[in-house]
Write a protein that holds these residues in place. Structure first.
Motif, PDB file in Angstrom:
ATOM      1  N   LYS A 171       0.855  -1.189   0.000  1.00  0.00           N
ATOM      2  CA  LYS A 171       0.000   0.000   0.000  1.00  0.00           C
ATOM      3  C   LYS A 171       0.891   1.239   0.000  1.00  0.00           C
ATOM      4  CE  LYS A 171      -1.933  -2.404   3.354  1.00  0.00           C
ATOM      5  NZ  LYS A 171      -2.041  -2.634   4.689  1.00  0.00           N
ATOM      6  N   VAL A 172       0.470   2.247  -0.745  1.00  0.00           N
ATOM      7  CA  VAL A 172       1.196   3.518  -0.783  1.00  0.00           C
ATOM      8  C   VAL A 172       0.184   4.648  -0.579  1.00  0.00           C
ATOM      9  CG1 VAL A 172       2.685   5.048  -2.122  1.00  0.00           C
ATOM     10  CG2 VAL A 172       2.923   2.572  -2.364  1.00  0.00           C
ATOM     11  N   TRP A 173       0.460   5.475   0.425  1.00  0.00           N
ATOM     12  CA  TRP A 173      -0.395   6.631   0.726  1.00  0.00           C
ATOM     13  C   TRP A 173      -0.358   7.598  -0.433  1.00  0.00           C
ATOM     14  CZ3 TRP A 173      -3.493   7.394   4.912  1.00  0.00           C
ATOM     15  CH2 TRP A 173      -4.004   8.680   5.103  1.00  0.00           C
ATOM     16  N   LYS A 174      -1.501   8.145  -0.782  1.00  0.00           N
ATOM     17  CA  LYS A 174      -1.577   9.109  -1.881  1.00  0.00           C
ATOM     18  C   LYS A 174      -1.612  10.528  -1.327  1.00  0.00           C
ATOM     19  CE  LYS A 174      -1.907   5.972  -5.038  1.00  0.00           C
ATOM     20  NZ  LYS A 174      -0.678   5.489  -5.557  1.00  0.00           N
ATOM     21  N   TYR A 175      -0.618  11.312  -1.699  1.00  0.00           N
ATOM     22  CA  TYR A 175      -0.571  12.727  -1.349  1.00  0.00           C
ATOM     23  C   TYR A 175      -1.106  13.534  -2.516  1.00  0.00           C
ATOM     24  CZ  TYR A 175       2.686  11.176   2.263  1.00  0.00           C
ATOM     25  OH  TYR A 175       3.269  10.537   3.320  1.00  0.00           O
ATOM     26  N   LYS A 176      -1.562  14.750  -2.226  1.00  0.00           N
ATOM     27  CA  LYS A 176      -2.029  15.640  -3.296  1.00  0.00           C
ATOM     28  C   LYS A 176      -0.877  16.001  -4.233  1.00  0.00           C
ATOM     29  CE  LYS A 176      -4.741  17.940  -0.039  1.00  0.00           C
ATOM     30  NZ  LYS A 176      -4.926  19.159   0.684  1.00  0.00           N
ATOM     31  N   ASN A 177       0.312  16.204  -3.622  1.00  0.00           N
ATOM     32  CA  ASN A 177       1.477  16.622  -4.398  1.00  0.00           C
ATOM     33  C   ASN A 177       2.733  16.415  -3.546  1.00  0.00           C
ATOM     34  OD1 ASN A 177       1.571  18.896  -2.580  1.00  0.00           O
ATOM     35  ND2 ASN A 177       0.058  19.920  -3.888  1.00  0.00           N
ATOM     36  N   TYR A 178       3.877  16.714  -4.141  1.00  0.00           N
ATOM     37  CA  TYR A 178       5.156  16.532  -3.447  1.00  0.00           C
ATOM     38  C   TYR A 178       5.252  17.404  -2.198  1.00  0.00           C
ATOM     39  CZ  TYR A 178      10.141  16.367  -2.494  1.00  0.00           C
ATOM     40  OH  TYR A 178      11.350  16.225  -1.871  1.00  0.00           O
ATOM     41  N   LYS A 179       4.739  18.620  -2.273  1.00  0.00           N
ATOM     42  CA  LYS A 179       4.792  19.525  -1.124  1.00  0.00           C
ATOM     43  C   LYS A 179       4.046  18.937   0.067  1.00  0.00           C
ATOM     44  CE  LYS A 179       3.930  24.298   0.389  1.00  0.00           C
ATOM     45  NZ  LYS A 179       4.036  23.885   1.757  1.00  0.00           N
ATOM     46  N   GLU A 180       2.904  18.318  -0.166  1.00  0.00           N
ATOM     47  CA  GLU A 180       2.168  17.697   0.933  1.00  0.00           C
ATOM     48  C   GLU A 180       2.989  16.561   1.553  1.00  0.00           C
ATOM     49  OE1 GLU A 180      -2.175  15.837   2.054  1.00  0.00           O
ATOM     50  OE2 GLU A 180      -1.418  15.499   0.016  1.00  0.00           O
ATOM     51  N   TYR A 181       3.638  15.764   0.714  1.00  0.00           N
ATOM     52  CA  TYR A 181       4.529  14.705   1.216  1.00  0.00           C
ATOM     53  C   TYR A 181       5.636  15.307   2.085  1.00  0.00           C
ATOM     54  CZ  TYR A 181       8.616  11.648   1.154  1.00  0.00           C
ATOM     55  OH  TYR A 181       9.733  10.931   1.520  1.00  0.00           O
ATOM     56  N   LEU A 182       6.301  16.316   1.552  1.00  0.00           N
ATOM     57  CA  LEU A 182       7.405  16.957   2.256  1.00  0.00           C
ATOM     58  C   LEU A 182       6.938  17.549   3.585  1.00  0.00           C
ATOM     59  CD1 LEU A 182      10.427  17.681   1.805  1.00  0.00           C
ATOM     60  CD2 LEU A 182       9.638  19.807   0.793  1.00  0.00           C
ATOM     61  N   ASP A 183       5.874  18.305   3.574  1.00  0.00           N
ATOM     62  CA  ASP A 183       5.343  18.917   4.802  1.00  0.00           C
ATOM     63  C   ASP A 183       4.946  17.859   5.821  1.00  0.00           C
ATOM     64  OD1 ASP A 183       5.707  21.413   3.666  1.00  0.00           O
ATOM     65  OD2 ASP A 183       3.577  21.697   3.165  1.00  0.00           O
ATOM     66  N   THR A 184       4.329  16.783   5.365  1.00  0.00           N
ATOM     67  CA  THR A 184       3.904  15.709   6.266  1.00  0.00           C
ATOM     68  C   THR A 184       5.113  15.050   6.918  1.00  0.00           C
ATOM     69  OG1 THR A 184       1.929  15.296   4.947  1.00  0.00           O
ATOM     70  CG2 THR A 184       2.642  13.529   6.417  1.00  0.00           C
ATOM     71  N   GLN A 185       6.139  14.763   6.143  1.00  0.00           N
ATOM     72  CA  GLN A 185       7.328  14.118   6.698  1.00  0.00           C
ATOM     73  C   GLN A 185       8.038  15.033   7.706  1.00  0.00           C
ATOM     74  OE1 GLN A 185       8.274  10.814   6.305  1.00  0.00           O
ATOM     75  NE2 GLN A 185       6.230  10.834   5.427  1.00  0.00           N
ATOM     76  N   ILE A 186       8.127  16.311   7.399  1.00  0.00           N
ATOM     77  CA  ILE A 186       8.768  17.264   8.313  1.00  0.00           C
ATOM     78  C   ILE A 186       7.949  17.381   9.602  1.00  0.00           C
ATOM     79  CG2 ILE A 186       9.363  19.703   8.643  1.00  0.00           C
ATOM     80  CD1 ILE A 186      10.206  19.682   5.634  1.00  0.00           C
ATOM     81  N   ASP A 187       6.642  17.500   9.485  1.00  0.00           N
ATOM     82  CA  ASP A 187       5.774  17.566  10.671  1.00  0.00           C
ATOM     83  C   ASP A 187       5.896  16.296  11.507  1.00  0.00           C
ATOM     84  OD1 ASP A 187       4.891  20.075   9.935  1.00  0.00           O
ATOM     85  OD2 ASP A 187       2.971  19.360   9.123  1.00  0.00           O
TER      86      ASP A 187
END
Length: 164
Positions: A2-18
């Motif tokens: 399974k792979v989580w679907k992000y809206k875009n790369y920025k959402e991935y980046l922000d989520t990982q940093i948070d």
């Protein structure tokens, strides 16, 4: 898988940093890595390639993995450079031998130049196949890729987007 679907790369980046900031702020377990495991892996890497010079540890948060590798290689009489990558800029600034870097990407100087890659953070990648291809491009002819994987890595959620 399974792979989580992000809206875009920025959402991935922000989520990982948070995600990392929350763990650092809450004094979450500093590392999933057991120093004894790193010591054993160091021995294995050294036996496989006694000319080991450079390694990468991907997704290291506090940088304990690369510190343990460096210290253990030193005890074997090897001066090995080990760099940790961390997507969170604050963590990268705070911890030794750590650079701010998305491990899903590659630096040109790493291509065919890395003796080993270690991670226990593969569950943090949003495109596992592409990430593995990227890492494989970095390994030299004697290179090893070591991925620590546990039963908890089967979950798929925003902070841990890859589950298998």
């Amino acid at each position: 898988m399974k792979v989580w679907k992000y809206k875009n790369y920025k959402e991935y980046l922000d989520t990982q940093i948070d995600f990392t900031n929350q763990k650092l702020a809450n004094n979450a377990k500093p590392s999933w890595v057991n120093p004894i495991d790193i010591q054993a892996l160091t021995g294995y890497i050294f036996e496989y390639n006694s000319d080991v010079k450079f390694g990468l540890c991907h997704g290291t948060r506090r940088g304990l993995e690369q510190t343990e590798f460096i210290e253990t290689f030193s005890k074997l009489g090897n001066d090995v450079e080990v760099v940790g990558t961390e997507i969170n800029p604050e963590a990268a600034e705070k911890y030794e031998n750590t650079i701010e870097w998305d491990f899903c990407k590659v630096k040109d100087e790493w291509i065919n130049n890395v003796d080993f890659i270690f991670t226990n953070s593969f569950d943090h990648c949003f495109n596992p196949e592409e990430t593995l291809d990227t890492w494989m491009s970095c390994l030299n002819k004697n290179g090893l890729c070591i991925i620590e994987w546990t039963t908890s890595d089967t979950q798929c959620r925003a902070g841990d987007p890859f589950g298998a």
